[in-house]
Design an enzyme around this catalytic site. Structure first.
Site, PDB file in Angstrom:
ATOM      1  N   VAL A  17       0.831  -1.203   0.000  1.00  0.00           N
ATOM      2  CA  VAL A  17       0.000   0.000   0.000  1.00  0.00           C
ATOM      3  C   VAL A  17       0.868   1.257   0.000  1.00  0.00           C
ATOM      4  O   VAL A  17       0.630   2.200  -0.758  1.00  0.00           O
ATOM      5  CB  VAL A  17      -0.959   0.010   1.201  1.00  0.00           C
ATOM      6  CG1 VAL A  17      -1.677   1.359   1.314  1.00  0.00           C
ATOM      7  CG2 VAL A  17      -1.981  -1.105   1.074  1.00  0.00           C
ATOM      8  N   ASP A 152     -14.522   1.561   0.679  1.00  0.00           N
ATOM      9  CA  ASP A 152     -15.770   0.802   0.771  1.00  0.00           C
ATOM     10  C   ASP A 152     -16.879   1.512  -0.018  1.00  0.00           C
ATOM     11  O   ASP A 152     -17.652   0.879  -0.739  1.00  0.00           O
ATOM     12  CB  ASP A 152     -16.221   0.670   2.237  1.00  0.00           C
ATOM     13  CG  ASP A 152     -15.111   0.252   3.162  1.00  0.00           C
ATOM     14  OD1 ASP A 152     -15.146  -0.881   3.665  1.00  0.00           O
ATOM     15  OD2 ASP A 152     -14.202   1.070   3.390  1.00  0.00           O
ATOM     16  N   HIS A 179     -14.660   0.525   9.155  1.00  0.00           N
ATOM     17  CA  HIS A 179     -14.032   0.019   7.931  1.00  0.00           C
ATOM     18  C   HIS A 179     -13.811  -1.468   8.173  1.00  0.00           C
ATOM     19  O   HIS A 179     -12.727  -1.912   8.539  1.00  0.00           O
ATOM     20  CB  HIS A 179     -12.708   0.737   7.666  1.00  0.00           C
ATOM     21  CG  HIS A 179     -11.939   0.160   6.506  1.00  0.00           C
ATOM     22  ND1 HIS A 179     -12.496   0.007   5.249  1.00  0.00           N
ATOM     23  CD2 HIS A 179     -10.669  -0.305   6.419  1.00  0.00           C
ATOM     24  CE1 HIS A 179     -11.590  -0.527   4.436  1.00  0.00           C
ATOM     25  NE2 HIS A 179     -10.481  -0.734   5.122  1.00  0.00           N
TER      26      HIS A 179
END
Length: 310
Positions: A17, A152, A179
């Site tokens: 990431v 999301d 989340h």
């Protein structure tokens, strides 16, 4: 070409990431200085050299590799991606204990050397880590926040767009709360062009439920297939960087520590938030139904129970 506005971004943690976000940030020309921070200096330097070699193809950015938090001095935004990632079969909340130790160690170092920075938390479990980082940092309200349910929500809108054959950018619908698995989608506030989505004759509550269920399964599918998710979240993070850098004051679902919204305190979770150059200005309270408020409270209770186990 006019000089680029000075904007320094640091990425703490150079897993998939972190590195993908660094690359996406460079491609979009969002930083004048990009600081790559890792406990493994050789890893950081390797990533730096690889990124530098692409510099003829994107806007000039100074790239620094370091394991020294003193190099964060003057940083405008720190993106915190350090810690363990989800493995197949794990929930985000399963990462609580190990990643809390990382947050406890690194957040004080960040604030010590960059007291005026914003801190964007990305590490999971996102809401627990955001709350922990907020408490440890001791910065003014809105300066520490998490990426929350921005990804999301993007996934959810994408699924709805498939059902309606319309661009996801024209759908105003959110995923709120954790989340994670206790997230929910308030259908009462979802609209297209100002018209409630449930009032469209071709749409039904069952389709809402399908889109939410697919959204909840998306990360697990990706992790099972390729081991980790990073393209989607990196795209979302660069959107956040752009909003902050240019003080766009856009509404984005982000995780913040609540101060009484919907009667909730001492917990971080996602609500739509107005975001600008100085961080989160304030959350936006939606006119939720009683059932939706209860879903938000249930999500808060689950997050809070994991905060207590730290």
């Amino acid at each position: 070409m006019p000089a680029q506005e000075n904007f320094q971004v640091a990425i703490v943690g150079l897993g998939k990431v972190g590195v993908t976000t660094a690359y996406a940030t460079l491609l979009r020309g969002l930083a004048t200085k990009l600081i790559l921070v890792s406990r493994d200096l050789k890893k950081a330097e390797g990533e730096m050299y690889d990124l530098v070699h692409g510099s003829p193809f994107y806007q000039n950015t100074q790239i620094i590799a370091t394991d020294n938090y003193a190099d964060l001095r003057g940083t405008d935004l720190v993106i915190f991606t350090a810690g363990c990632g989800q493995k197949p079969g794990q929930t985000r909340l399963d990462l609580n204990k190990d990643n809390c130790k990382v947050v406890d160690k690194l957040i004080p170092q960040i604030v010590k050397h960059a007291p005026n920075t914003l801190i964007l938390m990305v590490s999971n479990p996102l809401d627990v880590m955001t709350y922990r980082a907020t408490q440890l940092a001791g910065l003014p309200a809105g300066r520490v926040f998490g990426s929350g349910t921005i990804l999301d929500t993007a996934r959810y809108r994408t699924h709805l767009a498939k059902l309606l054959d319309i661009s996801p950018t024209s759908i105003h619908a959110y995923i709120l709360g954790e989340h994670g698995d206790s997230s929910f989608a308030p259908s009462s506030t979802a609209t297209i062009g100002g018209k409630p989505l449930l009032s469209f004759p071709e749409f039904s509550p069952d389709q809402f439920a399908w889109a939410l269920e697919e959204t909840r399964k998306d990360a697990y599918k990706i992790i099972e297939g390729k081991g980790a998710t990073y393209y989607g979240i990196s795209s979302a993070l660069t959107h956040i960087i752009d909003v902050i850098k240019h003080d766009k004051k856009k509404v984005i679902p982000l995780s913040t520590t609540l101060t009484g919204e919907y009667g909730l305190k001492n917990v971080a979770l996602s609500l739509p938030c107005i975001l600008g150059r100085n961080g989160v200005i304030h959350p936006v309270e939606l006119p939720l139904t009683m059932q939706e408020k209860q879903e938000l409270i249930n999500s808060a209770d689950i997050i809070r129970s994991h905060i207590k186990t730290i």
